[in-house]
Enzyme design. Structure first.
Site, mmCIF file in Angstrom:
data_model
loop_
_atom_site.group_PDB
_atom_site.id
_atom_site.type_symbol
_atom_site.label_atom_id
_atom_site.label_comp_id
_atom_site.label_asym_id
_atom_site.label_seq_id
_atom_site.Cartn_x
_atom_site.Cartn_y
_atom_site.Cartn_z
ATOM 1 N N ASP A 283 3.300 -12.171 -7.305
ATOM 2 C CA ASP A 283 2.142 -11.306 -7.500
ATOM 3 C C ASP A 283 2.384 -10.389 -8.677
ATOM 4 O OD1 ASP A 283 0.619 -12.123 -5.458
ATOM 5 O OD2 ASP A 283 1.010 -10.416 -4.146
ATOM 6 N N LYS B 44 -3.590 -11.463 -12.196
ATOM 7 C CA LYS B 44 -4.720 -10.872 -11.461
ATOM 8 C C LYS B 44 -5.181 -9.589 -12.107
ATOM 9 C CE LYS B 44 -4.181 -12.984 -7.026
ATOM 10 N NZ LYS B 44 -3.877 -12.864 -5.629
ATOM 11 N N GLY C 65 4.580 -6.229 -0.698
ATOM 12 C CA GLY C 65 4.417 -5.673 0.642
ATOM 13 C C GLY C 65 4.624 -6.748 1.682
ATOM 14 N N ILE D 252 -0.775 -8.447 5.159
ATOM 15 C CA ILE D 252 -1.563 -7.203 5.092
ATOM 16 C C ILE D 252 -2.274 -7.185 3.741
ATOM 17 C CG2 ILE D 252 -1.506 -4.661 5.093
ATOM 18 C CD1 ILE D 252 -0.823 -5.734 7.809
HETATM 19 N N1 SAH Z 1 0.383 -6.790 0.980
HETATM 20 C C1 SAH Z 1 0.481 -5.474 0.431
HETATM 21 C C2 SAH Z 1 -0.871 -4.864 0.122
HETATM 22 C C3 SAH Z 1 -1.657 -5.635 -0.903
HETATM 23 S S1 SAH Z 1 -3.187 -4.916 -1.261
HETATM 24 C C4 SAH Z 1 1.281 -4.593 1.381
HETATM 25 O O1 SAH Z 1 1.522 -4.946 2.515
HETATM 26 O O2 SAH Z 1 1.699 -3.518 0.944
HETATM 27 C C5 SAH Z 1 -2.771 -3.901 -2.620
HETATM 28 C C6 SAH Z 1 -2.870 -2.439 -2.224
HETATM 29 O O3 SAH Z 1 -1.700 -2.053 -1.554
HETATM 30 C C7 SAH Z 1 -2.961 -1.491 -3.394
HETATM 31 O O4 SAH Z 1 -4.295 -1.364 -3.823
HETATM 32 C C8 SAH Z 1 -2.477 -0.210 -2.781
HETATM 33 O O5 SAH Z 1 -3.497 0.391 -2.005
HETATM 34 C C9 SAH Z 1 -1.436 -0.697 -1.812
HETATM 35 N N2 SAH Z 1 -0.079 -0.604 -2.354
HETATM 36 C C10 SAH Z 1 0.742 -1.621 -2.618
HETATM 37 N N3 SAH Z 1 1.936 -1.179 -3.043
HETATM 38 C C11 SAH Z 1 1.881 0.154 -3.024
HETATM 39 C C12 SAH Z 1 2.802 1.182 -3.332
HETATM 40 N N4 SAH Z 1 4.043 0.903 -3.741
HETATM 41 N N5 SAH Z 1 2.394 2.452 -3.197
HETATM 42 C C13 SAH Z 1 1.159 2.737 -2.773
HETATM 43 N N6 SAH Z 1 0.243 1.814 -2.466
HETATM 44 C C14 SAH Z 1 0.593 0.538 -2.583
#
Ligand code: SAH
Length: 593
Positions: free
Chosen positions: A354, A376, A408, A412
């Site tokens: 990603d 993206k 992440g 999610i």
């Molecule tokens: N799968 C990921 C989320 C993907 S959607 C997870 O579980 O974290 C992408 C969103 O995740 C971003 O728009 C933001 O809202 C959040 N995000 C991802 N990484 C982040 C980080 N390090 N700090 C704050 N928000 C984060």
């Protein structure tokens, strides 16, 4: 404790005359003269501490017309006679370097400079200075990059050390990255912006979109706004390259920026861009601690004993045919990568990552592994997603071990479910490895106990952006709930308005958490009703999310989080556990197959 925050600027001194008074420390006078002429100004030196100093400076700058040395004591009228004619002879800046016994003379010079509004620096005497030169790194390749550090009087040796640490962490191709980004920016401004401005005869509505003829006014918050991929206006289409470049500057590993080319930002969607960049980043990284990533050469021998696992052991586990794993890589910090994810990264034949997967994690990919980073960018998400799926499928058909590295947790808001179905339907059921989600780690790194007795007894994770950009169903307000909104900051005003109209308490504490667990993490606490204004004021540092609930302030002292119209927010910068990153990178790099 420093109560005022001095204003740091970068001064254009071309053509100025700088007066240096005294040579108490000859070495620093010579360095100062060098810095003055490097900035494009002329240096005039008076009041030598000895005749020998005069000779030495003359010898050093022999034949250089930008340096004039006078063997005469300082006189107040030097301030108003040695300068440029067209500013009435007044010198532009003054540097005083006199022995302590000359305190009275220093006072006189300082007072006179104040009256004449001449910026003055008196060596070792901040009380007689209106400015202080900083400990500065200037890129020797002349890309224009400069880094200056100050502790504001709390130790210039320390400032120097901090500066060196920062410089040491930059990738080795940083000069090329800066030059390349600058050239691309200029070209885009020239071609796309100018064309648009001439087409539309005015740029006010462009500025609304977040663009300007100068990149400094490209507003990252606006540029990160949601773009509807298939309903872009003609203008939005034309400014696509601007958006892409802006995102590349913000998200891509620094070491890859040197190789981005204009074609890769073009409308056509065919270049092997990220693929090339990802592998070049791995080859060009300068960071010694990252060098150990899986290479076996002597130079790269990891500092801790390598954990040897034979390739056969791994292959035995995998199927004969291709195999795919959907792997969560955590929110940013290498400390939040799971051992399972590390194992997958080290044993993959093809990594499809990603855009948000952090650089430190990408650097763990062995240098021979084919890697592709998703493109993206706003307005391109669907195509980028399809491109990844196709690449994954092609790799699987070739019998490869494909790792789909997701930020992440894969399930999610990561489209993990869709990807699971896609690959399963094509006969390759993915192995899914959880990752630490930003939703539940952002709270931890922000001193927010998502649940706590008498404060919060439930947690809700939801999105601020529904399908096709519409608002999602707004949850009801529960005072004992911690609610985490992902993908919510680019549209906070619409979201907050909807929450308030559904009866949410305007005073409930809220935290804007950006780049959680990354070195440039920022936590901004406020009250729900102020969120849109605060987002506007602080700008965006994506990715970020919003946490709402009483838990947001549960562990902080009350005076820090008492907000009203005159004090609307409270910011904390940085992620402190990242001091272990070097050691953790060594540990992770030591794992070899
Ligand atoms: N799968 C990921 C989320 C993907 S959607 C997870 O579980 O974290 C992408 C969103 O995740 C971003 O728009 C933001 O809202 C959040 N995000 C991802 N990484 C982040 C980080 N390090 N700090 C704050 N928000 C984060």
């Amino acid at each position: 404790m420093i109560y005022n925050t001095p204003f740091i600027t970068s001064l254009n001194c071309a053509g100025e005359v700088h007066l240096l008074v005294g040579t108490q420390s000859l070495g620093s006078t010579i360095s100062r003269v060098k810095a003055v002429i490097a900035s494009g100004a002329q240096a005039k030196v008076v009041n030598m501490c000895s005749e020998n100093d005069f000779k030495k400076i003359q010898e050093h700058f022999y034949g250089d017309e930008r340096v004039c040395v006078f063997l005469k004591p300082f006189a107040l009228q030097d301030l108003t006679t040695l300068g440029r004619q067209f500013v009435g002879g007044i010198v532009d800046k003054v540097f005083v370097n006199l022995p302590q016994e000359e305190a009275l003379l220093m006072q006189d010079i300082f007072k006179q400079c104040l009256k004449l509004r001449i910026p003055i620096n008196t060596s070792q005497r901040p009380e007689m200075s209106t400015f202080s030169p900083l400990s500065t790194y200037s890129d020797p390749e002349k890309s224009g990059l400069q880094i200056a550090v100050t502790t504001n009087g709390q130790g210039c040796l320390l400032a120097n050390r901090i500066k060196r640490e920062i410089v040491a962490r930059l990738p080795s191709n940083i000069s090329k990255a800066v030059t390349n980004m600058g050239q691309l920016r200029d070209r885009i401004i020239n071609e796309d912006h100018t064309e648009l401005i001439t087409t539309y005869h005015q740029n006010s509505d462009l500025q609304e979109l977040g663009y300007g003829v100068d990149e400094d006014v490209w507003d990252s918050q606006k540029l990160n706004k949601l773009v509807y991929e298939f309903s872009m206006t003609e203008k939005e289409q034309k400014l696509k390259r601007t958006r892409w470049l802006s995102q590349i500057m913000q998200y891509y590993p620094l070491s890859t920026l040197a190789d981005v080319s204009i074609d890769q930002l073009a409308d056509s969607y065919r270049s092997e861009y990220a693929e090339k960049n990802a592998s070049s980043s791995k080859q060009s990284s300068a960071q010694p601690d990252h060098k150990a990533r899986g290479d076996t050469s002597e130079e790269n021998t990891p500092a801790v004993p390598a954990v040897a696992v034979s390739k056969d052991d791994v292959l035995k586990i995998s199927n004969e045919k291709g195999r795919i794993a959907l792997v969560g890589s955590g929110p940013g910090s290498i400390s939040m990568l799971t051992l399972g994810a590390l194992h997958e990264i080290k044993t993959a034949d093809l990594v499809l990552a990603d855009k948000l997967v952090p650089e430190e994690v990408l650097q763990l990919i062995p240098s021979g592994t084919e890697t592709f980073i998703a493109r993206k960018f706003p307005g391109n998400a669907e195509r980028a997603q399809n491109e990844l799926l196709e690449k994954g499928l092609a790799g699987l058909k070739d019998g490869k071990r494909v790792v789909r590295l997701k930020q992440g947790d894969p399930y999610i808001f990561g489209r993990g479910g869709e990807e699971y179905l896609f690959f399963s339907q094509h006969g390759f059921e993915p192995e899914v490895l959880p990752g630490l989600s930003s939703a539940l780690t952002s709270t931890v790194v922000s001193k927010i106990p998502a649940t706590q007795r008498d404060v919060a007894d439930q947690v809700l994770i939801c999105t601020g952006t529904g399908r096709k950009g519409a608002l999602p169903d707004i949850p009801e307000f529960v005072s004992t709930r911690t609610t985490v909104f992902l993908m919510a900051l680019h549209r906070s005003s619409v979201l907050i308005e909807a929450l308030l109209s559904k009866g949410w308490d305007p005073e409930v504490p809220a935290a804007i958490i950006e780049r959680a667990s990354c070195p440039d993490q920022r936590i901004t606490r406020t009250s729900l009703k102020y969120v849109p204004e605060v987002v506007e004021e602080i700008g965006s540092r994506p990715p970020g999310l919003l946490v709402v609930g009483r838990s947001v302030t549960a562990l902080l002292s009350e005076e820090k989080v008492r907000f009203n119209d005159t004090r609307k927010f409270y910011i904390e910068e940085g992620y402190h556990y990242d001091q272990h990153n070097v050691a953790l990178t060594k540990l992770a790099s030591a794992y070899h197959i």
